[in-house]
Write a protein that holds these residues in place. Structure first.
Motif, PDB file in Angstrom:
ATOM      1  N   LEU A 174       0.849  -1.199   0.000  1.00 57.20           N
ATOM      2  CA  LEU A 174       0.000   0.000   0.000  1.00 57.20           C
ATOM      3  C   LEU A 174       0.881   1.243   0.000  1.00 57.20           C
ATOM      4  N   SER A 175       0.610   2.153  -0.892  1.00 57.44           N
ATOM      5  CA  SER A 175       1.357   3.415  -0.936  1.00 57.44           C
ATOM      6  C   SER A 175       0.826   4.362   0.137  1.00 57.44           C
ATOM      7  N   SER A 176       1.576   5.390   0.425  1.00 58.09           N
ATOM      8  CA  SER A 176       1.144   6.399   1.393  1.00 58.09           C
ATOM      9  C   SER A 176      -0.156   7.055   0.953  1.00 58.09           C
ATOM     10  N   GLN A 177      -0.285   7.340  -0.337  1.00 57.35           N
ATOM     11  CA  GLN A 177      -1.509   7.959  -0.854  1.00 57.35           C
ATOM     12  C   GLN A 177      -2.712   7.064  -0.619  1.00 57.35           C
ATOM     13  N   GLU A 178      -2.555   5.770  -0.884  1.00 58.10           N
ATOM     14  CA  GLU A 178      -3.665   4.834  -0.664  1.00 58.10           C
ATOM     15  C   GLU A 178      -4.023   4.745   0.817  1.00 58.10           C
ATOM     16  N   LEU A 179      -3.004   4.736   1.665  1.00 62.41           N
ATOM     17  CA  LEU A 179      -3.226   4.651   3.100  1.00 62.41           C
ATOM     18  C   LEU A 179      -3.999   5.868   3.603  1.00 62.41           C
ATOM     19  N   PHE A 180      -3.626   7.059   3.139  1.00 62.14           N
ATOM     20  CA  PHE A 180      -4.341   8.271   3.539  1.00 62.14           C
ATOM     21  C   PHE A 180      -5.777   8.284   3.012  1.00 62.14           C
ATOM     22  N   ARG A 181      -6.018   7.636   1.894  1.00 65.36           N
ATOM     23  CA  ARG A 181      -7.375   7.551   1.347  1.00 65.36           C
ATOM     24  C   ARG A 181      -8.241   6.613   2.195  1.00 65.36           C
ATOM     25  N   LEU A 182      -7.626   5.585   2.772  1.00 63.88           N
ATOM     26  CA  LEU A 182      -8.360   4.566   3.509  1.00 63.88           C
ATOM     27  C   LEU A 182      -8.563   4.884   4.990  1.00 63.88           C
ATOM     28  N   LEU A 183      -7.703   5.695   5.563  1.00 59.23           N
ATOM     29  CA  LEU A 183      -7.767   5.991   6.999  1.00 59.23           C
ATOM     30  C   LEU A 183      -8.137   7.457   7.229  1.00 59.23           C
ATOM     31  N   PRO A 184      -8.706   7.764   8.404  1.00 52.91           N
ATOM     32  CA  PRO A 184      -9.020   9.166   8.702  1.00 52.91           C
ATOM     33  C   PRO A 184      -7.753  10.023   8.694  1.00 52.91           C
ATOM     34  N   SER A 185      -7.888  11.274   8.293  1.00 53.89           N
ATOM     35  CA  SER A 185      -6.713  12.162   8.265  1.00 53.89           C
ATOM     36  C   SER A 185      -6.273  12.553   9.675  1.00 53.89           C
ATOM     37  N   GLU A 186      -7.190  12.480  10.642  1.00 54.79           N
ATOM     38  CA  GLU A 186      -6.854  12.748  12.035  1.00 54.79           C
ATOM     39  C   GLU A 186      -7.450  11.651  12.903  1.00 54.79           C
ATOM     40  N   LEU A 187      -6.572  10.828  13.451  1.00 57.01           N
ATOM     41  CA  LEU A 187      -6.992   9.724  14.312  1.00 57.01           C
ATOM     42  C   LEU A 187      -5.978   9.572  15.430  1.00 57.01           C
ATOM     43  N   THR A 188      -6.476   9.453  16.642  1.00 55.73           N
ATOM     44  CA  THR A 188      -5.631   9.152  17.789  1.00 55.73           C
ATOM     45  C   THR A 188      -6.177   7.875  18.407  1.00 55.73           C
ATOM     46  N   LEU A 189      -5.295   6.920  18.632  1.00 54.88           N
ATOM     47  CA  LEU A 189      -5.683   5.633  19.208  1.00 54.88           C
ATOM     48  C   LEU A 189      -4.756   5.362  20.386  1.00 54.88           C
ATOM     49  N   TRP A 190      -5.331   5.332  21.581  1.00 57.07           N
ATOM     50  CA  TRP A 190      -4.549   5.061  22.780  1.00 57.07           C
ATOM     51  C   TRP A 190      -4.675   3.590  23.116  1.00 57.07           C
TER      52      TRP A 190
END
Length: 159
Positions: A79-95
Protein backbone atom coordinates in the motif's frame (compact mmCIF):
# COMPACT_ATOMS: atom_id res chain seq x y z
CA UNK A 1 -1.45 -6.68 26.10
CA UNK A 2 -2.63 -9.12 23.44
CA UNK A 3 -6.33 -8.21 23.84
CA UNK A 4 -5.63 -4.49 23.69
CA UNK A 5 -3.41 -4.77 20.61
CA UNK A 6 -5.92 -7.08 18.93
CA UNK A 7 -8.68 -4.49 19.49
CA UNK A 8 -6.52 -1.69 18.07
CA UNK A 9 -5.49 -3.73 15.01
CA UNK A 10 -9.09 -4.80 14.34
CA UNK A 11 -10.21 -1.16 14.53
CA UNK A 12 -7.61 0.05 12.03
CA UNK A 13 -8.16 -2.96 9.77
CA UNK A 14 -11.90 -2.24 9.75
CA UNK A 15 -11.20 1.08 7.99
CA UNK A 16 -9.19 -0.72 5.34
CA UNK A 17 -11.94 -3.30 4.81
CA UNK A 18 -14.83 -0.83 4.64
CA UNK A 19 -13.01 1.77 2.55
CA UNK A 20 -11.94 -0.50 -0.25
CA UNK A 21 -9.05 -2.84 0.56
CA UNK A 22 -10.74 -5.79 -1.09
CA UNK A 23 -8.20 -8.60 -0.80
CA UNK A 24 -8.81 -10.59 2.37
CA UNK A 25 -5.28 -11.97 2.08
CA UNK A 26 -3.81 -8.45 2.08
CA UNK A 27 -5.99 -7.49 5.02
CA UNK A 28 -4.82 -10.56 7.00
CA UNK A 29 -1.16 -9.81 6.21
CA UNK A 30 -1.58 -6.16 7.21
CA UNK A 31 -3.30 -7.13 10.49
CA UNK A 32 -0.74 -9.77 11.39
CA UNK A 33 2.17 -7.44 10.59
CA UNK A 34 0.67 -4.57 12.60
CA UNK A 35 -0.02 -6.93 15.52
CA UNK A 36 3.62 -8.05 15.51
CA UNK A 37 4.96 -4.49 15.17
CA UNK A 38 2.84 -3.18 18.05
CA UNK A 39 3.72 -6.13 20.28
CA UNK A 40 7.42 -5.53 19.71
CA UNK A 41 7.05 -1.75 20.06
CA UNK A 42 5.15 -1.98 23.37
CA UNK A 43 7.00 -4.86 25.05
CA UNK A 44 9.19 -2.64 27.28
CA UNK A 45 6.53 0.06 27.63
CA UNK A 46 3.60 -1.90 29.07
CA UNK A 47 2.87 -1.29 32.76
CA UNK A 48 -0.33 -3.01 33.96
CA UNK A 49 0.22 -1.69 37.50
CA UNK A 50 0.43 1.90 36.16
CA UNK A 51 -1.66 1.95 32.95
CA UNK A 52 -1.06 5.66 32.21
CA UNK A 53 2.71 5.26 32.31
CA UNK A 54 3.94 5.12 28.72
CA UNK A 55 0.56 6.07 27.25
CA UNK A 56 2.11 8.67 24.95
CA UNK A 57 4.62 6.13 23.65
CA UNK A 58 1.85 3.64 22.90
CA UNK A 59 -0.36 6.22 21.20
CA UNK A 60 -1.02 5.57 17.49
CA UNK A 61 -1.38 8.91 15.76
CA UNK A 62 -2.42 10.08 12.34
CA UNK A 63 -2.44 13.86 12.02
CA UNK A 64 -1.80 14.60 8.36
CA UNK A 65 1.26 12.39 8.93
CA UNK A 66 0.91 8.65 9.07
CA UNK A 67 1.99 6.72 12.15
CA UNK A 68 5.23 4.92 11.23
CA UNK A 69 4.04 1.51 12.47
CA UNK A 70 0.91 1.71 10.31
CA UNK A 71 3.09 2.76 7.37
CA UNK A 72 5.39 -0.21 7.93
CA UNK A 73 2.45 -2.65 8.08
CA UNK A 74 0.97 -1.10 4.92
CA UNK A 75 4.28 -1.50 3.09
CA UNK A 76 4.11 -5.24 3.81
CA UNK A 77 1.13 -5.44 1.42
CA UNK A 78 2.33 -2.83 -1.06
CA UNK A 79 0.00 0.00 0.00
CA UNK A 80 1.36 3.41 -0.94
CA UNK A 81 1.14 6.40 1.39
CA UNK A 82 -1.51 7.96 -0.85
CA UNK A 83 -3.66 4.83 -0.66
CA UNK A 84 -3.23 4.65 3.10
CA UNK A 85 -4.34 8.27 3.54
CA UNK A 86 -7.37 7.55 1.35
CA UNK A 87 -8.36 4.57 3.51
CA UNK A 88 -7.77 5.99 7.00
CA UNK A 89 -9.02 9.17 8.70
CA UNK A 90 -6.71 12.16 8.27
CA UNK A 91 -6.85 12.75 12.03
CA UNK A 92 -6.99 9.72 14.31
CA UNK A 93 -5.63 9.15 17.79
CA UNK A 94 -5.68 5.63 19.21
CA UNK A 95 -4.55 5.06 22.78
CA UNK A 96 -3.53 1.48 23.52
CA UNK A 97 -3.18 1.16 27.28
CA UNK A 98 -3.37 -1.74 29.72
CA UNK A 99 -7.06 -2.58 30.18
CA UNK A 100 -8.30 0.10 27.77
CA UNK A 101 -8.18 1.09 24.11
CA UNK A 102 -9.73 4.43 23.19
CA UNK A 103 -9.85 6.47 20.02
CA UNK A 104 -10.67 9.95 18.81
CA UNK A 105 -11.33 10.93 15.22
CA UNK A 106 -10.54 14.60 14.63
CA UNK A 107 -8.84 16.96 17.04
CA UNK A 108 -12.04 17.94 18.82
CA UNK A 109 -13.90 14.64 18.42
CA UNK A 110 -15.31 12.62 21.26
CA UNK A 111 -13.05 10.10 22.93
CA UNK A 112 -14.63 6.68 22.52
CA UNK A 113 -13.84 3.45 24.30
CA UNK A 114 -13.07 0.60 21.95
CA UNK A 115 -12.02 -1.99 24.52
CA UNK A 116 -12.15 -2.00 28.30
CA UNK A 117 -11.27 -4.66 30.85
CA UNK A 118 -10.81 -4.81 34.58
CA UNK A 119 -7.35 -5.52 35.98
CA UNK A 120 -8.58 -9.06 36.65
CA UNK A 121 -9.05 -9.46 32.88
CA UNK A 122 -12.84 -9.32 32.72
CA UNK A 123 -14.20 -7.38 29.73
CA UNK A 124 -16.82 -4.76 30.56
CA UNK A 125 -19.76 -4.00 28.33
CA UNK A 126 -21.08 -0.71 29.74
CA UNK A 127 -19.81 2.80 30.25
CA UNK A 128 -21.64 3.44 33.54
CA UNK A 129 -18.49 2.83 35.58
CA UNK A 130 -16.54 5.25 33.39
CA UNK A 131 -19.12 8.00 33.73
CA UNK A 132 -19.09 7.71 37.52
CA UNK A 133 -15.35 7.17 37.89
CA UNK A 134 -12.37 9.11 36.58
CA UNK A 135 -9.90 6.30 36.16
CA UNK A 136 -8.40 6.36 32.70
CA UNK A 137 -5.59 8.31 31.13
CA UNK A 138 -7.96 9.75 28.54
CA UNK A 139 -10.42 10.96 31.16
CA UNK A 140 -7.58 12.73 32.96
CA UNK A 141 -6.55 14.28 29.62
CA UNK A 142 -10.08 15.55 29.05
CA UNK A 143 -10.22 17.13 32.50
CA UNK A 144 -6.86 18.83 32.01
CA UNK A 145 -7.80 20.45 28.68
CA UNK A 146 -7.55 24.21 28.59
CA UNK A 147 -10.97 24.58 26.98
CA UNK A 148 -13.57 23.41 29.50
CA UNK A 149 -16.41 24.78 27.38
CA UNK A 150 -16.20 21.85 24.96
CA UNK A 151 -18.29 18.84 25.89
CA UNK A 152 -16.99 15.33 25.37
CA UNK A 153 -19.16 12.27 25.12
CA UNK A 154 -18.03 8.76 25.98
CA UNK A 155 -19.22 5.77 24.00
CA UNK A 156 -18.47 2.09 24.44
CA UNK A 157 -17.96 -0.09 21.41
CA UNK A 158 -17.89 -3.84 21.83
CA UNK A 159 -17.14 -6.46 19.23
Amino acid sequence: MICEITAAVAFISHFLRTKGLTSEEHLQTFSQTLQELLTEHYKHHWFPDMPCKGSGYRCIRINHRMDPLITQAAQSIGLSSQELFRLLPSELTLWVDPYEVCYRIGEDGSICVLYEASPAGESTETTSDMVDNISSCKEELMLDRASPSKSYNMMAVSS
